[in-house]
Design an enzyme around this catalytic site. Structure first.
Site, mmCIF file in Angstrom:
data_model
loop_
_atom_site.group_PDB
_atom_site.id
_atom_site.type_symbol
_atom_site.label_atom_id
_atom_site.label_comp_id
_atom_site.label_asym_id
_atom_site.label_seq_id
_atom_site.Cartn_x
_atom_site.Cartn_y
_atom_site.Cartn_z
ATOM 1 N N GLY A 134 0.767 -1.232 0.000
ATOM 2 C CA GLY A 134 0.000 0.000 0.000
ATOM 3 C C GLY A 134 0.803 1.289 0.000
ATOM 4 O O GLY A 134 0.317 2.319 0.469
ATOM 5 N N THR A 135 2.015 1.270 -0.575
ATOM 6 C CA THR A 135 2.759 2.537 -0.617
ATOM 7 C C THR A 135 2.086 3.529 -1.577
ATOM 8 O O THR A 135 2.141 4.740 -1.342
ATOM 9 C CB THR A 135 4.235 2.345 -1.025
ATOM 10 O OG1 THR A 135 4.307 1.845 -2.355
ATOM 11 C CG2 THR A 135 4.958 1.409 -0.078
ATOM 12 N N ASN A 136 1.454 3.030 -2.619
ATOM 13 C CA ASN A 136 0.724 3.946 -3.514
ATOM 14 C C ASN A 136 -0.517 4.508 -2.819
ATOM 15 O O ASN A 136 -0.850 5.678 -2.999
ATOM 16 C CB ASN A 136 0.368 3.251 -4.825
ATOM 17 C CG ASN A 136 1.533 3.248 -5.792
ATOM 18 O OD1 ASN A 136 1.875 4.286 -6.358
ATOM 19 N ND2 ASN A 136 2.178 2.103 -5.948
ATOM 20 N N ILE B 204 -7.313 -9.482 -11.804
ATOM 21 C CA ILE B 204 -7.740 -8.941 -13.103
ATOM 22 C C ILE B 204 -9.265 -8.845 -13.093
ATOM 23 O O ILE B 204 -9.951 -9.751 -12.613
ATOM 24 C CB ILE B 204 -7.217 -9.839 -14.247
ATOM 25 C CG1 ILE B 204 -5.684 -9.783 -14.196
ATOM 26 C CG2 ILE B 204 -7.790 -9.399 -15.596
ATOM 27 C CD1 ILE B 204 -4.950 -9.981 -15.479
ATOM 28 N N HIS C 68 0.735 1.232 -13.194
ATOM 29 C CA HIS C 68 1.540 0.086 -13.624
ATOM 30 C C HIS C 68 3.011 0.498 -13.606
ATOM 31 O O HIS C 68 3.362 1.578 -14.099
ATOM 32 C CB HIS C 68 1.125 -0.365 -15.024
ATOM 33 C CG HIS C 68 1.902 -1.566 -15.472
ATOM 34 N ND1 HIS C 68 1.619 -2.830 -14.995
ATOM 35 C CD2 HIS C 68 2.963 -1.686 -16.292
ATOM 36 C CE1 HIS C 68 2.489 -3.679 -15.511
ATOM 37 N NE2 HIS C 68 3.313 -3.020 -16.313
ATOM 38 N N ASN D 298 -5.529 2.772 -13.008
ATOM 39 C CA ASN D 298 -4.545 1.795 -12.521
ATOM 40 C C ASN D 298 -3.149 2.394 -12.621
ATOM 41 O O ASN D 298 -2.864 3.170 -13.538
ATOM 42 C CB ASN D 298 -4.604 0.518 -13.377
ATOM 43 C CG ASN D 298 -3.608 -0.530 -12.905
ATOM 44 O OD1 ASN D 298 -3.493 -0.806 -11.714
ATOM 45 N ND2 ASN D 298 -2.864 -1.120 -13.841
ATOM 46 N N ALA E 85 8.491 7.932 -9.754
ATOM 47 C CA ALA E 85 7.388 7.974 -10.725
ATOM 48 C C ALA E 85 6.020 7.669 -10.101
ATOM 49 O O ALA E 85 5.138 8.522 -10.094
ATOM 50 C CB ALA E 85 7.671 7.019 -11.879
HETATM 51 C C1 GAR Z 1 3.437 -1.108 -7.329
HETATM 52 O O1 GAR Z 1 4.744 -1.078 -7.851
HETATM 53 C C2 GAR Z 1 2.416 -1.091 -8.455
HETATM 54 O O2 GAR Z 1 2.783 -0.284 -9.527
HETATM 55 C C3 GAR Z 1 2.412 -2.550 -8.834
HETATM 56 O O3 GAR Z 1 2.460 -3.255 -7.614
HETATM 57 C C4 GAR Z 1 3.165 -2.458 -6.655
HETATM 58 C C5 GAR Z 1 2.296 -2.308 -5.434
HETATM 59 O O4 GAR Z 1 2.966 -1.643 -4.395
HETATM 60 N N1 GAR Z 1 1.251 -2.872 -9.620
HETATM 61 C C6 GAR Z 1 1.268 -3.736 -10.618
HETATM 62 O O5 GAR Z 1 2.243 -4.373 -10.942
HETATM 63 C C7 GAR Z 1 -0.062 -3.880 -11.362
HETATM 64 N N2 GAR Z 1 0.130 -4.559 -12.608
HETATM 65 P P1 GAR Z 1 2.180 -0.931 -3.221
HETATM 66 O O6 GAR Z 1 1.203 -1.947 -2.633
HETATM 67 O O7 GAR Z 1 3.250 -0.577 -2.223
HETATM 68 O O8 GAR Z 1 1.469 0.287 -3.753
#
Ligand code: GAR
Length: 206
Positions: A18-20, A99, A116, A114, A186
């Protein structure tokens, strides 16, 4: 979608750390996201750390596990019910690894974003997620990679691109160091920015 001045209700779907999600919550606090607010966080994995982040911010959370639902259709039905009950106006997939079907993405057309971790159309589509994306980029020897925010349609990573940012690959990078740089330089920048832009444009009727 929304009347002017009122914040759009955002549901964030997660599977992992969940950093995003954290970047979105921080952006809300800092006023980078002004046109919406996160009102629900849903995980498709048990015990995802992202839910702890949401709880710490006082946001309602839910877990919907596919195998407990008995399959994709029932999973999506429950998810859809939750999103409707929440009066969701924008869905953000922030490290969400399930998906979604054509029926689901059509129902929420132009209302799902989303993130990516590559420059689409490189290293994307079914099977490219998380660390695997960075492993593939390093194996191919690219000098530049990055991240993409796009609308979600029935083609995995195939929807309209909203924003992208390039990141340099450094000598000696491992999938882990590259993943971290792509997130910092990014993902955490363009995801909040794209959310605000999409909502602000919608509220302005563009
Ligand atoms: C992130 O790097 C995101 O871009 C990727 O999973 C990671 C989740 O990190 N998503 C994908 O690959 C989707 N195809 P997070 O849980 O720390 O946000």
């Amino acid at each position: 979608m929304e009347t002017k001045g009122k914040k759009a209700r955002i549901a964030v779907l997660v599977s992992g750390g969940g950093t995003n999600l954290q970047a979105i919550l921080d952006a809300e606090r800092e006023g980078i996201i002004r046109s919406g607010e996160v009102t629900l966080v849903v995980s498709d994995r048990a015990g995802a750390y992202a839910l702890k982040r949401a709880e710490a911010a006082g946001i309602p959370v839910a877990e919907i596990l596919k195998k407990e639902c008995g399959g994709q259709a029932a999973f999506e039905e429950r998810l859809n019910g939750m999103l409707e009950e929440n009066r969701t106006e924008l869905i953000v997939l922030a490290g969400f690894l399930s998906i979604l079907s054509e029926a689901f993405t059509r129902k929420w057309e132009k209302r799902i974003l989303n993130i990516h971790p590559s420059l689409i159309p490189s290293f994307c589509g079914a099977g490219y997620y998380g660390l695997r994306v960075h492993e593939a980029a390093l194996a191919r020897g690219v000098r530049v990679t990055g991240a993409t925010v796009h609308f979600v349609n029935e083609i995995p990573d195939g929807g309209e691109i909203v924003d992208q940012k390039a990141v340099a690959v450094q000598p000696g990078d491992t999938p882990e160091t590259l993943q971290r740089r792509v997130m910092e330089e990014a993902e955490w920048v363009i995801l909040p920015r794209a959310i605000e832009r999409v909502l602000a444009e919608r509220q302005a009727g563009r």
